[in-house]
Write a protein that holds these residues in place. Structure first.
Motif, PDB file in Angstrom:
ATOM      1  N   ARG A   1       1.637   4.378  -2.817  1.00 39.63           N
ATOM      2  CA  ARG A   1       1.492   5.805  -2.516  1.00 39.63           C
ATOM      3  C   ARG A   1       2.803   6.551  -2.715  1.00 39.63           C
ATOM      4  NH1 ARG A   1      -1.792   4.692   3.018  1.00 39.63           N
ATOM      5  NH2 ARG A   1      -3.706   3.987   2.042  1.00 39.63           N
TER       6      ARG A   1
ATOM      7  N   SER B   1      -7.795   1.654   3.913  1.00 41.86           N
ATOM      8  CA  SER B   1      -6.405   2.070   3.951  1.00 41.86           C
ATOM      9  C   SER B   1      -6.366   3.488   4.517  1.00 41.86           C
ATOM     10  CB  SER B   1      -5.778   2.018   2.561  1.00 41.86           C
ATOM     11  OG  SER B   1      -6.476   2.882   1.679  1.00 41.86           O
TER      12      SER B   1
ATOM     13  N   ILE C   1       3.696  10.020  -4.572  1.00 40.89           N
ATOM     14  CA  ILE C   1       4.202  11.178  -3.842  1.00 40.89           C
ATOM     15  C   ILE C   1       5.618  11.527  -4.263  1.00 40.89           C
ATOM     16  CG2 ILE C   1       4.799  12.053  -1.543  1.00 40.89           C
ATOM     17  CD1 ILE C   1       2.622  10.153  -0.463  1.00 40.89           C
TER      18      ILE C   1
ATOM     19  N   LEU D   1      -4.908   9.580  -5.198  1.00 48.69           N
ATOM     20  CA  LEU D   1      -4.828   9.107  -3.816  1.00 48.69           C
ATOM     21  C   LEU D   1      -6.200   8.662  -3.310  1.00 48.69           C
ATOM     22  CD1 LEU D   1      -2.458  11.764  -2.188  1.00 48.69           C
ATOM     23  CD2 LEU D   1      -1.936   9.360  -2.614  1.00 48.69           C
TER      24      LEU D   1
ATOM     25  N   THR E   1       0.834  -1.206   0.000  1.00 45.79           N
ATOM     26  CA  THR E   1       0.000   0.000   0.000  1.00 45.79           C
ATOM     27  C   THR E   1       0.864   1.250   0.000  1.00 45.79           C
ATOM     28  OG1 THR E   1      -1.825  -1.099   1.149  1.00 45.79           O
ATOM     29  CG2 THR E   1      -1.756   1.300   1.255  1.00 45.79           C
ATOM     30  N   GLN E   2       1.857   1.292   0.902  1.00 49.25           N
ATOM     31  CA  GLN E   2       2.710   2.469   0.995  1.00 49.25           C
ATOM     32  C   GLN E   2       3.630   2.608  -0.212  1.00 49.25           C
ATOM     33  OE1 GLN E   2       2.254   4.820   2.994  1.00 49.25           O
ATOM     34  NE2 GLN E   2       0.903   3.855   4.492  1.00 49.25           N
TER      35      GLN E   2
ATOM     36  N   HIS F   1      -3.314  14.478  -8.646  1.00 49.91           N
ATOM     37  CA  HIS F   1      -2.624  13.715  -7.606  1.00 49.91           C
ATOM     38  C   HIS F   1      -3.579  13.338  -6.477  1.00 49.91           C
ATOM     39  CE1 HIS F   1       0.351  12.322  -4.862  1.00 49.91           C
ATOM     40  NE2 HIS F   1       0.427  13.422  -4.143  1.00 49.91           N
TER      41      HIS F   1
ATOM     42  N   PHE G   1      -4.009   7.452   4.789  1.00 48.41           N
ATOM     43  CA  PHE G   1      -2.938   8.342   4.334  1.00 48.41           C
ATOM     44  C   PHE G   1      -2.643   9.320   5.458  1.00 48.41           C
ATOM     45  CE2 PHE G   1      -1.055  12.053   2.451  1.00 48.41           C
ATOM     46  CZ  PHE G   1      -0.197  11.542   1.490  1.00 48.41           C
TER      47      PHE G   1
ATOM     48  N   SER H   1      -7.119   5.351  -4.691  1.00 51.29           N
ATOM     49  CA  SER H   1      -6.131   4.281  -4.555  1.00 51.29           C
ATOM     50  C   SER H   1      -6.671   3.103  -3.753  1.00 51.29           C
ATOM     51  CB  SER H   1      -4.857   4.812  -3.889  1.00 51.29           C
ATOM     52  OG  SER H   1      -5.110   5.231  -2.552  1.00 51.29           O
TER      53      SER H   1
END
Length: 326
Positions: free
Chosen positions: A108, A169, A112, A132, A104-105, A128, A171, A135
């Protein structure tokens, strides 16, 4: 990327200056689970979605200053770091949780921090933010992470989602000031946390509380798949399934290697599942099928047995008919 072993505090400090997602395994030689988790991160490092992730092994007792700084109280412990900030933390040998969080990270981080080569094609902020938000089917923009919330509102929201066994998830808005400020304007919602489902803003904590009281929230949230349902799905993924250490191309123990050799000799098609990549499946399947060892062979969703049983069937001439489910 390959897995890097770091031996000094200075090496660790220098390594953290590198771009991209860094996964640090704090381990000890005397802890058997650490060796098992090293196998897990070695496999993760080979996955296409983790090609830009840097995996690091640190001996917690040797680098006591680093361990103290990050409050490492037990091994194995994993930290997921980006630009020096902790995104996620995994305590213990939970390979399923680690695999999920790393992938997952990593996804991302690719949005980013696309790196110098991609800087010319960096999407505008709204694009962007849209990427996100979409996602994950359900995503929470919060301060901190679900394991370590950084404010009371975020902590309460996480507790509320966990109460409903929601699959979501997250962020960490503290890791990206541009996202933190931009999302307020993009969604016309000035505070955090913010919850999105299917790309649409649901609201903040007050809205979620109201929906919880009215009974609307539970039916709206995607639910975590129960382990038993997941195991049934995996067992029935193919007519002939093998749960083993490693995979068909690279068995990771002698029993699994022998099993693959026997099955290959039959010429029958089959699929494998690497139990080293998912500790939840590895332990859960033992209980589910009441069979304590691996490898395990399933035909049309039914357990045939382990290597000893397969050898007996081979000797008696019953193997082909059994594996075909006749």
């Amino acid at each position: 990327m390959s897995v890097t072993k770091i031996a000094t505090n200075q090496e660790f400090t220098e390594f953290l200056k590198k771009d991209g997602l860094i996964v640090v395994h704090f381990m000890a030689e005397w802890a058997a689970q650490c060796g098992q988790m090293n196998d897990v991160i070695a496999e993760l490092s080979k996955q296409p979605e983790c090609k830009d992730v840097r995996f690091v092994i640190v001996h917690a007792e040797d680098l006591s200053e680093v361990s103290l700084k990050y409050k490492i109280a037990a091994v194995p412990t994993f930290l997921l770091l980006l630009n020096g900030n902790i995104l996620e933390r995994v305590d213990g040998a939970n390979s399923a949780d680690l695999t999920s969080k790393v992938k997952t990270q990593a996804a991302r981080a690719s949005l980013i921090s696309p790196g110098p080569a991609a800087s010319a094609s960096l999407p505008d902020l709204n694009t962007h933010l849209k990427q996100l938000i979409n996602s994950s089917k359900c995503i929470l923009f919060m301060k901190g992470t679900p394991d370590t919330p950084r404010c009371g509102f975020s902590r309460t929201t996480v507790d509320l989602l966990n109460k409903h066994e929601a699959e979501y998830s997250s962020f960490d808005i503290l890791s990206d000031e541009e996202v933190r400020q931009g999302l307020k304007s993009y969604s016309n919602w000035p505070t955090y946390p913010q919850l999105y489902i299917d790309g649409e803003l649901i609201g903040g904590l007050d809205i979620l509380r109201e929906m919880d009281s009215s009974g609307e929230l539970s039916s709206m949230l995607p639910k975590k798949q129960k382990l038993e349902d997941r195991l049934k799905m995996l067992i029935n993924k193919a007519p002939l399934m093998v749960f083993m250490k490693g995979n068909q191309e690279a068995p990771r123990c002698g029993f699994s290697k022998t099993m693959i050799g026997i099955l290959n000799d039959t010429g029958l098609p089959y699929e494998t599942f690497d139990i080293l990549t998912d500790e939840e499946v590895r332990q859960g399947l033992k209980t589910f099928s009441n069979w304590p060892t691996y490898p395990q062979v399933y035909v049309k969703g039914e357990l045939v047995g382990g290597l000893d049983i397969i050898k007996e069937l081979q000797t008696s001439g019953e193997l082909m008919a059994t594996l075909k489910g006749d």
